[in-house]
Design a protein around this motif. Sequence first.
Motif, short mmCIF file in Angstrom:
data_model
loop_
_atom_site.label_atom_id
_atom_site.label_comp_id
_atom_site.label_asym_id
_atom_site.label_seq_id
_atom_site.Cartn_x
_atom_site.Cartn_y
_atom_site.Cartn_z
N ASP A 96 0.86 -1.19 0.00
CA ASP A 96 0.00 0.00 0.00
C ASP A 96 0.89 1.23 0.00
O ASP A 96 1.68 1.42 0.93
N PRO A 97 0.80 2.08 -1.03
CA PRO A 97 1.68 3.25 -1.07
C PRO A 97 1.44 4.22 0.09
O PRO A 97 2.34 4.97 0.47
N ALA A 98 0.26 4.18 0.70
CA ALA A 98 -0.06 5.08 1.81
C ALA A 98 0.43 4.55 3.15
O ALA A 98 0.52 5.30 4.12
N ASP A 99 0.73 3.26 3.23
CA ASP A 99 1.16 2.65 4.50
C ASP A 99 2.07 1.47 4.17
O ASP A 99 1.61 0.43 3.71
N GLU A 100 3.36 1.63 4.42
CA GLU A 100 4.34 0.61 4.03
C GLU A 100 4.12 -0.74 4.70
O GLU A 100 4.59 -1.76 4.23
N ARG A 101 3.38 -0.77 5.83
CA ARG A 101 3.12 -2.04 6.52
C ARG A 101 1.88 -2.76 5.96
O ARG A 101 1.66 -3.92 6.27
N ALA A 102 1.10 -2.06 5.17
CA ALA A 102 -0.18 -2.60 4.69
C ALA A 102 -0.06 -3.17 3.28
O ALA A 102 0.86 -2.84 2.53
N VAL A 103 -1.03 -4.01 2.95
CA VAL A 103 -1.09 -4.65 1.63
C VAL A 103 -2.44 -4.32 1.01
O VAL A 103 -3.46 -4.25 1.69
N ARG A 104 -2.42 -4.14 -0.29
CA ARG A 104 -3.65 -3.92 -1.05
C ARG A 104 -3.88 -5.11 -1.97
O ARG A 104 -2.94 -5.68 -2.49
N ALA A 105 -5.13 -5.46 -2.14
CA ALA A 105 -5.51 -6.47 -3.13
C ALA A 105 -5.96 -5.71 -4.37
O ALA A 105 -6.72 -4.75 -4.29
N VAL A 106 -5.46 -6.13 -5.53
CA VAL A 106 -5.74 -5.45 -6.79
C VAL A 106 -6.31 -6.46 -7.78
O VAL A 106 -5.70 -7.51 -8.04
N LEU A 107 -7.48 -6.16 -8.32
CA LEU A 107 -8.13 -7.02 -9.29
C LEU A 107 -7.33 -7.04 -10.59
O LEU A 107 -6.91 -5.99 -11.09
N THR A 108 -7.10 -8.23 -11.13
CA THR A 108 -6.41 -8.35 -12.41
C THR A 108 -7.44 -8.34 -13.54
O THR A 108 -8.64 -8.47 -13.32
N GLU A 109 -6.94 -8.24 -14.75
CA GLU A 109 -7.83 -8.29 -15.92
C GLU A 109 -8.52 -9.65 -15.99
O GLU A 109 -9.70 -9.74 -16.33
N ALA A 110 -7.81 -10.72 -15.63
CA ALA A 110 -8.42 -12.06 -15.62
C ALA A 110 -9.56 -12.11 -14.58
O ALA A 110 -10.61 -12.73 -14.83
N GLY A 111 -9.36 -11.48 -13.44
CA GLY A 111 -10.40 -11.42 -12.42
C GLY A 111 -11.61 -10.66 -12.92
O GLY A 111 -12.76 -11.06 -12.71
N ARG A 112 -11.38 -9.55 -13.59
CA ARG A 112 -12.47 -8.74 -14.14
C ARG A 112 -13.24 -9.53 -15.20
O ARG A 112 -14.48 -9.52 -15.21
N ARG A 113 -12.53 -10.23 -16.06
CA ARG A 113 -13.20 -11.04 -17.09
C ARG A 113 -14.04 -12.15 -16.47
O ARG A 113 -15.15 -12.42 -16.93
N LEU A 114 -13.50 -12.79 -15.42
CA LEU A 114 -14.26 -13.86 -14.76
C LEU A 114 -15.53 -13.30 -14.12
O LEU A 114 -16.59 -13.92 -14.20
N LEU A 115 -15.43 -12.14 -13.50
CA LEU A 115 -16.62 -11.49 -12.93
C LEU A 115 -17.66 -11.22 -14.02
O LEU A 115 -18.85 -11.49 -13.83
#
Length: 169
Positions: A96-115
Amino acid sequence: MTEPPTGPRWLDDTEMRAWAGLLETYDLIHRQVELQLREEAGLTMVQYEILTRLDESPAGSCGMTELAERMVASRSGLTYQVGQLAKAGLLVREPDPADERAVRAVLTEAGRRLLEATAPGHVRVVREGLLDLFTPAQVTQLATLMDTARTHLRQVVPVIPPRPRRKRE
């Protein structure tokens, strides 16, 4: 002046019917949706919800704590599910650019297509299994009732329990 009765305020027959009906209806629609998602996409309902929440988030990403809070999920359970979705290439984890200790989950194009491929079947099951059973006025009433309950519960239920404090030695 009479004092209020002590002890539990038991459910009357109508209240019990409402409570038991809510539980059984949830279990049945959950099972129906789960079967559709597994068959069409190889996903659990929780995994589908994670992907949907990411898709609805700005830039298709969300911090893990925020995601857990929005989904009313434990951090560890969410971390496991996100790991499974990352292995399948449906999302990636990034710092996470706002908090170096945190993690963000980011949807991929494959995830978007599956949705996109899964959403029509998901909506069909939700409609056929629940919403189409009611008139538009009843659906509005149901939405209002659920808004009231959700708002109340979000204020009184700890969504994410605090992490235990470590003893310093």
